[in-house]
Design an enzyme around this catalytic site. Structure first.
Site, PDB file in Angstrom:
ATOM      1  N   ARG A 113       0.873  -1.178   0.000  1.00 59.36           N
ATOM      2  CA  ARG A 113       0.000   0.000   0.000  1.00 59.36           C
ATOM      3  C   ARG A 113       0.906   1.222   0.000  1.00 59.36           C
ATOM      4  O   ARG A 113       2.123   1.079   0.035  1.00 59.36           O
ATOM      5  CB  ARG A 113      -0.891  -0.012   1.246  1.00 59.36           C
ATOM      6  CG  ARG A 113      -0.096  -0.101   2.542  1.00 59.36           C
ATOM      7  CD  ARG A 113      -0.991   0.002   3.768  1.00 59.36           C
ATOM      8  NE  ARG A 113      -0.202  -0.109   4.991  1.00 59.36           N
ATOM      9  CZ  ARG A 113      -0.694   0.066   6.203  1.00 59.36           C
ATOM     10  NH1 ARG A 113      -1.968   0.358   6.370  1.00 59.36           N
ATOM     11  NH2 ARG A 113       0.070  -0.044   7.268  1.00 59.36           N
ATOM     12  N   ASN A 151      -4.292   7.506   3.414  1.00 59.86           N
ATOM     13  CA  ASN A 151      -3.788   7.012   4.691  1.00 59.86           C
ATOM     14  C   ASN A 151      -2.286   7.248   4.787  1.00 59.86           C
ATOM     15  O   ASN A 151      -1.544   6.889   3.871  1.00 59.86           O
ATOM     16  CB  ASN A 151      -4.060   5.509   4.825  1.00 59.86           C
ATOM     17  CG  ASN A 151      -3.949   5.020   6.258  1.00 59.86           C
ATOM     18  OD1 ASN A 151      -4.824   5.313   7.072  1.00 59.86           O
ATOM     19  ND2 ASN A 151      -2.878   4.312   6.571  1.00 59.86           N
ATOM     20  N   GLU A 152      -1.869   7.864   5.854  1.00 60.19           N
ATOM     21  CA  GLU A 152      -0.440   7.999   6.178  1.00 60.19           C
ATOM     22  C   GLU A 152       0.439   8.256   4.951  1.00 60.19           C
ATOM     23  O   GLU A 152       1.276   7.418   4.585  1.00 60.19           O
ATOM     24  CB  GLU A 152       0.041   6.775   6.946  1.00 60.19           C
ATOM     25  CG  GLU A 152      -0.619   6.644   8.302  1.00 60.19           C
ATOM     26  CD  GLU A 152      -0.004   5.568   9.192  1.00 60.19           C
ATOM     27  OE1 GLU A 152       0.631   4.634   8.687  1.00 60.19           O
ATOM     28  OE2 GLU A 152      -0.174   5.675  10.424  1.00 60.19           O
ATOM     29  N   CYS A 157       8.635   9.064  -5.267  1.00 61.78           N
ATOM     30  CA  CYS A 157       8.654   8.348  -6.549  1.00 61.78           C
ATOM     31  C   CYS A 157       9.672   9.022  -7.458  1.00 61.78           C
ATOM     32  O   CYS A 157       9.754  10.249  -7.503  1.00 61.78           O
ATOM     33  CB  CYS A 157       7.270   8.380  -7.176  1.00 61.78           C
ATOM     34  SG  CYS A 157       7.246   7.661  -8.837  1.00 61.78           S
ATOM     35  N   CYS A 162       7.865  12.291 -12.357  1.00 61.60           N
ATOM     36  CA  CYS A 162       8.306  13.001 -11.152  1.00 61.60           C
ATOM     37  C   CYS A 162       9.585  13.793 -11.436  1.00 61.60           C
ATOM     38  O   CYS A 162       9.768  14.896 -10.916  1.00 61.60           O
ATOM     39  CB  CYS A 162       8.503  12.020  -9.999  1.00 61.60           C
ATOM     40  SG  CYS A 162       6.928  11.397  -9.348  1.00 61.60           S
ATOM     41  N   GLU A 307      -5.872   7.128  15.220  1.00 56.47           N
ATOM     42  CA  GLU A 307      -5.596   5.728  15.512  1.00 56.47           C
ATOM     43  C   GLU A 307      -4.773   5.632  16.786  1.00 56.47           C
ATOM     44  O   GLU A 307      -3.903   6.472  17.046  1.00 56.47           O
ATOM     45  CB  GLU A 307      -4.758   5.082  14.397  1.00 56.47           C
ATOM     46  CG  GLU A 307      -5.426   4.931  13.070  1.00 56.47           C
ATOM     47  CD  GLU A 307      -4.486   4.277  12.056  1.00 56.47           C
ATOM     48  OE1 GLU A 307      -3.559   3.546  12.464  1.00 56.47           O
ATOM     49  OE2 GLU A 307      -4.675   4.513  10.850  1.00 56.47           O
ATOM     50  N   LYS A 356      -3.686  -9.272  11.451  1.00 61.18           N
ATOM     51  CA  LYS A 356      -4.790 -10.001  12.101  1.00 61.18           C
ATOM     52  C   LYS A 356      -4.622 -10.111  13.616  1.00 61.18           C
ATOM     53  O   LYS A 356      -5.597 -10.319  14.325  1.00 61.18           O
ATOM     54  CB  LYS A 356      -4.977 -11.379  11.485  1.00 61.18           C
ATOM     55  CG  LYS A 356      -3.762 -12.294  11.529  1.00 61.18           C
ATOM     56  CD  LYS A 356      -4.063 -13.593  10.801  1.00 61.18           C
ATOM     57  CE  LYS A 356      -2.836 -14.474  10.663  1.00 61.18           C
ATOM     58  NZ  LYS A 356      -1.774 -13.838   9.810  1.00 61.18           N
ATOM     59  N   PHE A 357      -3.384  -9.987  14.105  1.00 57.72           N
ATOM     60  CA  PHE A 357      -3.197 -10.039  15.561  1.00 57.72           C
ATOM     61  C   PHE A 357      -3.020  -8.656  16.184  1.00 57.72           C
ATOM     62  O   PHE A 357      -2.696  -8.531  17.360  1.00 57.72           O
ATOM     63  CB  PHE A 357      -2.009 -10.946  15.911  1.00 57.72           C
ATOM     64  CG  PHE A 357      -2.264 -12.384  15.553  1.00 57.72           C
ATOM     65  CD1 PHE A 357      -3.393 -13.049  16.034  1.00 57.72           C
ATOM     66  CD2 PHE A 357      -1.404 -13.069  14.710  1.00 57.72           C
ATOM     67  CE1 PHE A 357      -3.651 -14.376  15.690  1.00 57.72           C
ATOM     68  CE2 PHE A 357      -1.647 -14.392  14.364  1.00 57.72           C
ATOM     69  CZ  PHE A 357      -2.776 -15.049  14.850  1.00 57.72           C
ATOM     70  N   HIS A 358      -3.189  -7.617  15.366  1.00 59.57           N
ATOM     71  CA  HIS A 358      -3.121  -6.253  15.920  1.00 59.57           C
ATOM     72  C   HIS A 358      -4.302  -6.043  16.846  1.00 59.57           C
ATOM     73  O   HIS A 358      -5.418  -6.483  16.577  1.00 59.57           O
ATOM     74  CB  HIS A 358      -3.174  -5.245  14.773  1.00 59.57           C
ATOM     75  CG  HIS A 358      -2.819  -3.845  15.174  1.00 59.57           C
ATOM     76  ND1 HIS A 358      -3.631  -3.062  15.957  1.00 59.57           N
ATOM     77  CD2 HIS A 358      -1.723  -3.095  14.901  1.00 59.57           C
ATOM     78  CE1 HIS A 358      -3.047  -1.880  16.138  1.00 59.57           C
ATOM     79  NE2 HIS A 358      -1.881  -1.874  15.512  1.00 59.57           N
TER      80      HIS A 358
HETATM   81  C1  GLA Z   1      -0.997   2.558  10.760  1.00 56.38           C
HETATM   82  C2  GLA Z   1      -2.028   2.449   9.650  1.00 56.38           C
HETATM   83  C3  GLA Z   1      -3.099   1.453   9.887  1.00 56.38           C
HETATM   84  C4  GLA Z   1      -2.550   0.220  10.548  1.00 56.38           C
HETATM   85  C5  GLA Z   1      -1.901   0.618  11.837  1.00 56.38           C
HETATM   86  C6  GLA Z   1      -1.415  -0.549  12.664  1.00 56.38           C
HETATM   87  O1  GLA Z   1      -1.115   3.621  11.570  1.00 56.38           O
HETATM   88  O2  GLA Z   1      -2.606   3.685   9.328  1.00 56.38           O
HETATM   89  O3  GLA Z   1      -3.687   1.125   8.646  1.00 56.38           O
HETATM   90  O4  GLA Z   1      -1.622  -0.372   9.702  1.00 56.38           O
HETATM   91  O5  GLA Z   1      -0.795   1.431  11.556  1.00 56.38           O
HETATM   92  O6  GLA Z   1      -0.844  -0.122  13.865  1.00 56.38           O
HETATM   93 ZN    ZN Z   2       6.351   9.284 -10.170  1.00 58.90          ZN
END
Ligand code: GLA
Ligand code: ZN
Length: 662
Positions: A113, A151-152, A157, A162, A307, A356-358
């Site tokens: 991602r 997200n984050e 690139c 670029c 989060e 899955k274990f988070h």
């Molecule tokens: C990040 C992401 C989430 C997830 C958490 C897990 O902050 O934004 O999608 O991966 O970490 O801690």
């Molecule tokens: Zn690029």
């Protein structure tokens, strides 16, 4: 600009019903459990692109409509996410230009991602169409209270698109190649550029030690990411001007200059994952507090804690559980520093995938009879009682400068040491300031200093145009400035100041730095100050006090007896210099004296080490991170959680917190 303006303190999670569409009974159960957990705010649809657009141009939004309807019926609001943090395989397959290119020139395969090209018109087009469609369909949905973009954001690139954008950026920055060559000192190692086409991003297999180029590339990446965010937000702002836009930011994130990026957001939001369970809990708590203060200061507005984990993470080598009381304390800590929400990653543990274990509010057992669930319930319960804090800000008399461009320059610097420990030093000063029991703003060198009684500016190595002048004005007008080793070496292009360091701050600080010694990792020197001896590390500036008074001196090596800590009374204020990186006791003693002279009033006097205090509106937060019961003298007021009167000598239990209304 709309603001994060919720009628409640938000409480909820990243919610991924898109992953559970084959489990209708679980989706039903989710709503029941959310109400039971006192949740009122879910972030929906992060990474849901393939569920939303299973094939090019065919949108499937019905499942999302269903989810939003059911949340709304249950009285739960939503931040609606745009899915651009990860993209469908069909897109990368058909349009490889959306894939990111690494610094060595290799194009990534599809996968993971956070890995798209920020420049690609194809990717920007897909995002624009998706966001337009989401805004048209859900912009007026009564559950939706804001946009969570992507997200984050992170990374860079190096594709040809670029590179072309980077060259345009450089042309706009420097105008001519002569100006660029002069600014980057390209005469060294025969590097002058004679054609714009020769310019290329830094690369491990090409140019990577031209500091001016590296800085420009960092600036470009921030500019390009921010531009991408603006383009993402454009259809949202056009179609839903009432909804605020945010993206979730990360801890001490050095790749992007958040002070610039935050301009593209209506409010900031933050993903907080401190190392609770680490033996040095005070240090962990100080780091968490620093980041919250930064998030609030970026826009001088309350932020969302987007989060956090309700129990443990899954991505550290060792993922400790939160011990009893830590979840409540850590959630209140975010609130104490200006959060208007407490949210978690994640609502429900997935059956598969690497997270899955988070920690999650609902585990694989699938019910509410867990310690984590009860912890979450009690935070939700407290947030209901604390609703009046919504929108309130901590007023700060003290500011700490943590400047991203300065960080880029210092981290690139060769000599006097490879690792100059900029961020460690900033955090050490933060901890020392917070031990004094005050609210602290985190600013960068472009911000206005005039509202503060004290500005601490550790290792301000790079002084961009006008900064030294503004700091000087600030001190002249009565402000107190604290600078440390490695100050005032280079300008915004990393060209050294001529005429003696700390360059344009020489008069203000009243010192001249002639040399700088570097210490090995396990090596220390000592500082004698006020009849006490302290240890110091990393670097030692060898300074001449020109107009400054000497407050402390080195104790060993050939520079024993030479000045190490100085104060220059200048205009109506004072400018201090600490020529090295001293230990915590030294900083404590130093700031005690500085606070007294600068007239900075602590919220609580004589705070025990490990107890943090902040104020927000008319509420005072007193938080025990010592790991043991501790006695604190509280001002008189009402405990906002219990309604009881409190005041005077009070025992705070392990991980205890008091929130007192004056
Ligand atoms: C990040 C992401 C989430 C997830 C958490 C897990 O902050 O934004 O999608 O991966 O970490 O801690
Ligand atoms: Zn690029």
């Amino acid at each position: 600009m709309p603001n994060l303006n919720l009628p409640f303190l938000g409480h909820g999670c990243d919610y991924n019903p898109d992953q559970w569409r084959a489990y209708p009974e679980i989706l039903n159960e989710d709503i029941r459990l959310m109400k039971l957990a006192n949740c009122n705010l879910m972030s929906v649809g992060i990474f849901a692109w393939t569920a939303l657009e299973p094939e090019e141009g065919r949108y499937d939004f019905d499942w999302l409509e269903n989810v939003l309807n059911r949340l709304h019926e249950a009285g739960i609001s939503a931040f609606l996410a745009t899915p651009s943090g990860a993209r469908p395989a069909w897109m990368s397959h058909r349009y490889p230009e959306v894939l990111r290119v690494r610094a060595d020139g290799l194009r990534n395969f599809h996968g993971e991602r956070h890995n798209h090209c920020f420049t690609s018109p194809v990717y920007r087009g897909f995002v624009n169409r998706m966001n337009t469609a989401l805004a048209e369909r859900f912009g007026k949905h009564p559950a939706v209270v804001g946009w969570h973009i992507s997200n984050e954001f992170s990374g860079e690139c190096h594709c040809e698109l670029c590179q072309a954008a980077f060259r345009d950026f450089l042309k706009a920055e420097y105008g001519t190649l002569e100006a660029l060559n002069a600014a980057w000192w390209t005469g060294f190692w025969s590097k002058p550029y004679t054609d714009w086409a020769q310019l290329h991003s830094p690369s491990p297999v090409g140019e990577n030690s031209l500091h001016g180029l590296n800085l420009a590339w960092h600036r470009f990446c921030t500019r390009q990411t921010t531009d991408f965010i603006r383009k993402e937000a454009e259809p949202l702002r056009r179609l839903t001007p009432h909804l605020p836009v945010t993206t979730n930011l990360m801890e001490l994130f050095g790749q992007l200059n958040y002070f610039e990026l935050a301009d593209a957001l209506d409010f900031t939001s933050y993903d907080s994952y401190p190392l609770w369970g680490n033996p040095d809990q005070e240090w962990v708590a100080a780091g968490a507090a620093f980041n919250y203060d930064l998030m609030r200061s970026l826009k001088q507005r309350p932020f969302a804690l987007m989060e956090s984990t309700p129990s443990q993470v899954s991505w550290k080598n060792v993922c400790k559980l939160k011990k009893p009381g830590v979840h409540f304390l850590s959630s209140m800590q975010a609130l104490a520093h200006g959060a208007d929400t407490v949210q978690y990653f994640q609502w429900r543990k997935g059956r598969g995938g690497c997270e899955k274990f988070h920690g999650a509010v609902v585990g694989h057992a699938g019910h509410e009879h867990t310690r984590t669930f009860r912890d979450v319930q009690s935070v939700g319960d407290a947030l209901l009682k604390l609703v009046d804090l919504r929108g309130a800000m901590p007023g700060a008399e003290v500011a700490l400068i943590c400047d991203t461009e300065n960080r880029w320059a210092l981290e690139d610097c060769q000599g006097p040491r490879r690792d100059l420990k900029y961020i460690d030093t900033v955090l050490e000063h933060y901890r020392a300031l917070s031990r004094r029991g005050v609210n602290i703003d985190i600013i960068d060198e472009t911000r206005d200093f005039s509202g503060y009684k004290l500005v601490a500016a550790p290792m301000l190595y790079m002084l961009r145009p006008g900064v030294a002048e503004r700091l000087t004005e600030y001190v002249k007008n009565g402000g107190t400035l604290v600078c440390t080793a490695m100050t005032g070496r280079v300008d915004r292009n990393d060209l050294c100041f001529l005429g003696g360091f700390p360059g344009p701050l020489r008069q203000t600080l009243g010192i001249w730095i002639e040399e700088v010694d570097a210490l090995y990792d396990d090596e220390t020197n000592d500082v004698e100050m006020g009849g006490q001896s302290y240890s110091c590390a990393t670097v030692c500036d060898l300074i001449h006090a020109e107009t400054a008074q000497v407050l402390g001196a080195y104790a060993s090596d050939f520079y024993a007896g030479e000045p190490c800590v100085t104060r220059n009374d200048f205009g109506g204020g004072a400018a201090y210099y600490i020529a090295t990186r001293p230990d915590a006791n030294c900083l404590d003693a130093f700031y005690k004296e500085v606070f007294d002279r600068a007239g900075v009033r602590p919220l609580i006097d004589d705070l025990p080490v490990g107890v943090q205090v902040t104020s927000r509106g008319d509420a005072l937060f007193v938080m025990n991170f010592t790991g043991a019961p501790v006695s604190v003298t509280l001002p008189a007021g009402t405990d906002m959680l219990t309604g009881e009167r409190v005041g005077g000598e009070t025992e705070l239990g392990i991980n205890g917190v008091k929130i007192i209304k004056f």
